[in-house]
Scaffold this active site. Structure first.
Site, PDB file in Angstrom:
ATOM      1  N   ASP A   1       0.657  -1.325  -0.024  1.00 47.40           N
ATOM      2  CA  ASP A   1      -0.018  -0.067   0.139  1.00 47.40           C
ATOM      3  C   ASP A   1       0.879   1.432   0.066  1.00 47.40           C
ATOM      4  OD1 ASP A   1      -2.446   1.562   0.496  1.00 47.40           O
ATOM      5  OD2 ASP A   1      -1.496   2.227   2.356  1.00 47.40           O
TER       6      ASP A   1
ATOM      7  N   GLU B   1      -1.182  -1.676  -6.135  1.00 44.43           N
ATOM      8  CA  GLU B   1      -2.385  -1.088  -6.399  1.00 44.43           C
ATOM      9  C   GLU B   1      -2.294  -0.070  -7.727  1.00 44.43           C
ATOM     10  OE1 GLU B   1      -5.830   0.633  -3.654  1.00 44.43           O
ATOM     11  OE2 GLU B   1      -3.838   1.011  -3.061  1.00 44.43           O
TER      12      GLU B   1
ATOM     13  N   CYS C   1     -13.232  -3.927   5.190  1.00 44.47           N
ATOM     14  CA  CYS C   1     -12.616  -4.561   6.707  1.00 44.47           C
ATOM     15  C   CYS C   1     -11.705  -6.051   6.225  1.00 44.47           C
ATOM     16  CB  CYS C   1     -13.854  -4.998   7.566  1.00 44.47           C
ATOM     17  SG  CYS C   1     -13.177  -5.920   8.961  1.00 44.47           S
TER      18      CYS C   1
ATOM     19  N   CYS D   1     -15.066 -11.004   7.430  1.00 45.79           N
ATOM     20  CA  CYS D   1     -15.901 -10.133   7.571  1.00 45.79           C
ATOM     21  C   CYS D   1     -16.099  -9.447   6.264  1.00 45.79           C
ATOM     22  CB  CYS D   1     -15.451  -8.925   8.646  1.00 45.79           C
ATOM     23  SG  CYS D   1     -16.314  -7.470   8.902  1.00 45.79           S
TER      24      CYS D   1
ATOM     25  N   CYS E   1     -14.460  -1.056  12.602  1.00 46.90           N
ATOM     26  CA  CYS E   1     -15.308  -1.692  11.596  1.00 46.90           C
ATOM     27  C   CYS E   1     -16.592  -1.754  12.271  1.00 46.90           C
ATOM     28  CB  CYS E   1     -14.879  -3.351  11.235  1.00 46.90           C
ATOM     29  SG  CYS E   1     -16.300  -4.219  10.221  1.00 46.90           S
TER      30      CYS E   1
ATOM     31  N   CYS F   1     -17.748  -5.774  12.674  1.00 45.04           N
ATOM     32  CA  CYS F   1     -17.026  -7.237  13.751  1.00 45.04           C
ATOM     33  C   CYS F   1     -16.309  -6.320  14.615  1.00 45.04           C
ATOM     34  CB  CYS F   1     -16.059  -7.841  12.457  1.00 45.04           C
ATOM     35  SG  CYS F   1     -14.652  -7.050  12.032  1.00 45.04           S
TER      36      CYS F   1
ATOM     37  N   ASP G   1      -3.586   2.114   6.731  1.00 49.11           N
ATOM     38  CA  ASP G   1      -2.431   1.455   5.705  1.00 49.11           C
ATOM     39  C   ASP G   1      -2.299   0.077   6.003  1.00 49.11           C
ATOM     40  OD1 ASP G   1      -2.220   4.035   5.001  1.00 49.11           O
ATOM     41  OD2 ASP G   1      -0.456   4.322   6.528  1.00 49.11           O
TER      42      ASP G   1
HETATM   43 ZN    ZN Z   1     -15.155  -6.211   9.953  1.00 51.19          ZN
END
Ligand code: ZN
Length: 448
Positions: free
Chosen positions: A202, A294, A362, A367, A383, A386, A393
């Protein structure tokens, strides 16, 4: 029978050198002649197109150069080696082909101030031998002595460079870049006990690179590397030098001195950054079998003034804009380095679509909840599904690794050998949240 698997790649070896008075004068004149020939040929090509709608070829510009050299007024063109002048025409031709293929804008004139001092010598215009001690000896056409080169690293043995490019940077340093067909150095074993299978990288919106690696033994490690951009102290020094230069009289001796200081600082900053990028990309390629990157919209990053770099404290718009620009340049350089090093060492590169919500999703196993846009300033979030607290990052790097793993598992069509860039969207990730067409464009900006 052992079959040699040594692969040869074109590789430039750049060395600093210190010209003597004769060499300096000749090279300075060569830079001027090269610029003159390039600009004159560009003018001729432009005129032919405007007046007669006719395209002038490289061969025709080459014939023009022969004519110019016969002109008594342009006699000085004969004082330098003709090879760099021919090469300038070749470069102009490439610039035109890029323009016609819509890869680049229309070629522009080279101004003394803004263009790089550069001259390219092919094998006809230099001699390359070895002295009794085995050190290379490089001599350019029309000079009497070999160049005083600092051979700070070994060059490939038993082979001669195909071209030598001489440059002078704005800080006044001279470099010779020798292009060889060189074998790829074998990559040493990974640093860790267990090599990485797939890494997700990232490139953050602040100055950090976060790498999430899944090792072959199943362990997962995440690491942040800071400092793509120069240290604040260097930046401060540069800002001070620029202010000092602004206060001097145009055309004065002090102005020239201050400009030299500014150029030297710029060069120092660029050197440090490049060195850091080489180390970072080297480690990534050495330690992993596949790397997920990315598809960063670097252009968007440099263009939009909104939320790509936060600079708490001294949030001056101009500083932010410059940092953003530097960061964009740094990321582009880093990607290029990762891609070619991966290509050399047979490491897979997986390009993850930039609309993949790596930041907003997430990363907790099972999840995969996608939340709304997360402003750049927010460095961590919880999140709502969850209740895991995520570092922005690390979460993004984890998601990019997961997406890359999914792409590799899908096999043909999306798997890419080496650093071939691709615009492909991966079909789905592990959580099944993404359809074949990918998610909607992320409103919070590239890479969010
Ligand atoms: Zn989550």
């Amino acid at each position: 029978m052992i079959v040699s698997m040594t692969r040869l790649v074109k590789r430039a070896y750049k060395f600093r050198f210190y010209p003597d008075a004769e060499q300096e004068a000749l090279l300075a004149r060569t830079f001027g002649c090269t610029r003159f020939v390039y600009n004159r040929a560009l003018a001729a090509r432009t005129a032919a197109w405007k007046d007669e709608h006719r395209r002038i070829s490289y061969v025709e510009t080459s014939a023009l150069l022969t004519e110019w050299k016969r002109d008594p007024d342009l006699d000085w063109l004969n004082e330098v080696s003709s090879v760099p002048l021919q090469q300038a025409l070749r470069h102009l031709n490439t610039a035109f082909m890029n323009f016609w293929d819509k890869r680049a804008a229309y070629p522009t004139f080279k101004a003394k101030r803004r263009s790089r001092d550069s001259a390219e010598f092919t094998y006809r215009a230099f001699s390359y031998t070895r002295d009794p001690a085995g050190d290379p000896v490089l001599k350019l056409a029309k000079t009497t002595r070999p160049l005083d080169v600092v051979w700070h690293r070994a060059v490939p043995a038993d082979t001669t460079p195909s071209t030598v490019t001489v440059t002078r940077d704005p800080a006044g340093r001279w470099f010779a870049s020798l292009l060889f067909d060189a074998p790829v150095d074998p990559m040493p074993a990974p640093a860790g006990a267990s090599p990485g299978r797939v890494a997700g990288v990232d490139m953050g919106q602040v100055d950090t690179i976060t790498v999430s690696t899944e090792h072959t033994d199943g362990t997962i490690a995440t690491a942040k590397t800071p400092g793509l951009m120069p240290r604040q102290t260097l930046e401060d020094k540069l800002a001070r030098a620029q202010r000092r230069m602004a206060r001097t009289q145009k055309g004065s001796k002090n102005r020239a001195k201050a400009a030299r200081t500014v150029a030297r600082l710029h060069a120092k900053i660029a050197d440090r950054r490049r060195d850091h990028l080489h180390k970072t990309s080297y480690r990534l390629v050495r330690d992993n079998q596949a790397i997920g990157l990315e598809d960063l919209d670097v252009r968007g990053m440099t263009r939009t003034g909104r939320g790509t770099v936060e600079n708490p404290g001294t949030n001056v718009a101009r500083t932010a804009a410059r940092n953003r620009r530097n960061l964009g340049v740094g990321y582009r350089e880093l990607r290029t380095m990762i891609e070619y090093k991966a290509d050399w060492h047979d490491v897979d590169i997986v390009h993850v679509d930039r609309f993949y919500p790596s930041t907003r999703m997430c990363s907790t196993n099972g999840c995969g909840h996608i939340t709304g846009p997360i402003p750049t300033k927010v460095r961590s979030w919880t999140c709502p599904h969850c209740h895991t607290l995520h570092d922005r990052d690390i979460n993004a790097a984890t998601n990019i690794r997961a997406a890359a793993t999914a792409v590799l598992a899908c096999g043909d069509g999306v798997r890419l050998r080496g650093g071939q860039p691709s615009r492909r969207t991966h079909p789905a990730d592990e959580t099944g949240n993404l359809g074949p067409r990918g998610p909607k464009p992320d409103p919070s900006g590239p890479g969010s």
